[in-house]
Design a protein around this motif. Structure first.
Motif, mmCIF file in Angstrom:
data_model
loop_
_atom_site.group_PDB
_atom_site.id
_atom_site.type_symbol
_atom_site.label_atom_id
_atom_site.label_comp_id
_atom_site.label_asym_id
_atom_site.label_seq_id
_atom_site.Cartn_x
_atom_site.Cartn_y
_atom_site.Cartn_z
ATOM 1 N N ALA A 100 49.945 13.106 -17.940
ATOM 2 C CA ALA A 100 50.912 14.206 -17.901
ATOM 3 C C ALA A 100 51.332 14.603 -19.312
ATOM 4 N N SER A 101 51.498 13.625 -20.186
ATOM 5 C CA SER A 101 51.886 13.920 -21.568
ATOM 6 C C SER A 101 50.827 14.759 -22.271
ATOM 7 N N VAL A 102 49.577 14.396 -22.073
ATOM 8 C CA VAL A 102 48.492 15.145 -22.709
ATOM 9 C C VAL A 102 48.458 16.580 -22.193
ATOM 10 N N VAL A 103 48.626 16.751 -20.896
ATOM 11 C CA VAL A 103 48.610 18.096 -20.314
ATOM 12 C C VAL A 103 49.806 18.914 -20.812
ATOM 13 N N LEU A 104 50.970 18.271 -20.925
ATOM 14 C CA LEU A 104 52.164 18.997 -21.336
ATOM 15 C C LEU A 104 52.199 19.300 -22.832
ATOM 16 N N LEU A 107 58.816 27.218 -32.658
ATOM 17 C CA LEU A 107 58.059 26.119 -33.272
ATOM 18 C C LEU A 107 58.879 24.829 -33.300
ATOM 19 N N ALA A 108 60.153 24.942 -33.623
ATOM 20 C CA ALA A 108 61.022 23.756 -33.645
ATOM 21 C C ALA A 108 61.169 23.158 -32.246
ATOM 22 N N LEU A 109 61.383 23.995 -31.238
ATOM 23 C CA LEU A 109 61.506 23.499 -29.869
ATOM 24 C C LEU A 109 60.216 22.839 -29.396
ATOM 25 N N THR A 110 59.095 23.398 -29.813
ATOM 26 C CA THR A 110 57.808 22.812 -29.441
ATOM 27 C C THR A 110 57.647 21.432 -30.039
ATOM 28 N N PHE A 111 58.005 21.274 -31.297
ATOM 29 C CA PHE A 111 57.851 19.964 -31.928
ATOM 30 C C PHE A 111 58.825 18.939 -31.361
ATOM 31 N N ALA A 128 49.307 24.197 -28.736
ATOM 32 C CA ALA A 128 48.240 24.956 -29.391
ATOM 33 C C ALA A 128 48.523 26.462 -29.318
ATOM 34 N N PHE A 129 49.026 26.929 -28.185
ATOM 35 C CA PHE A 129 49.356 28.345 -28.037
ATOM 36 C C PHE A 129 50.496 28.737 -28.961
ATOM 37 N N VAL A 130 51.539 27.911 -29.011
ATOM 38 C CA VAL A 130 52.704 28.236 -29.839
ATOM 39 C C VAL A 130 52.320 28.252 -31.317
ATOM 40 N N VAL A 131 51.563 27.271 -31.753
ATOM 41 C CA VAL A 131 51.160 27.202 -33.156
ATOM 42 C C VAL A 131 50.215 28.362 -33.495
ATOM 43 N N ALA A 132 49.288 28.670 -32.607
ATOM 44 C CA ALA A 132 48.363 29.782 -32.853
ATOM 45 C C ALA A 132 49.109 31.112 -32.938
#
Length: 90
Positions: free
Chosen positions: A66-70, A42-46, A75-79
């Motif tokens: 590209a930013s929006v796609v990346l 979660l930390a790495l994702t943020f 959503a997967f990590v948070v879910a």
């Protein structure tokens, strides 16, 4: 440093962080103690998302797309965090 080089650096740092977060999310532990793995992912994702947001703000149309796609794997990590967290932190 030109804006395009700065955007490249932002993506160059953000993409490996997001990949590492996704790899951590797929780990299965025999002990079923996912606290460290979940918090790290979660930390790495943020942190990766902060680089993508900076690229979105400072970039042009292609960098914004590209930013929006990346940012979508967030959503997967948070879910997955929400799915595993009640069992790991109780």
């Amino acid at each position: 440093m030109h804006t395009s080089q700065r955007i490249g650096w932002l993506f160059g740092i953000g993409v490996p962080l997001m990949i590492l977060a996704l790899v951590l999310q797929t780990i299965t532990l025999a002990s079923q103690d996912y606290r460290t793995v979940l918090i790290t992912a979660l930390a790495l994702t943020f942190v990766a998302d902060s680089f993508f947001v900076a690229a979105f703000i400072h970039g042009r149309l292609i960098a914004r797309c590209a930013s929006v796609v990346l940012i979508l794997p967030t959503a997967f990590v948070v879910a997955d965090f929400l799915r595993r967290a009640p069992h790991s932190f109780s």
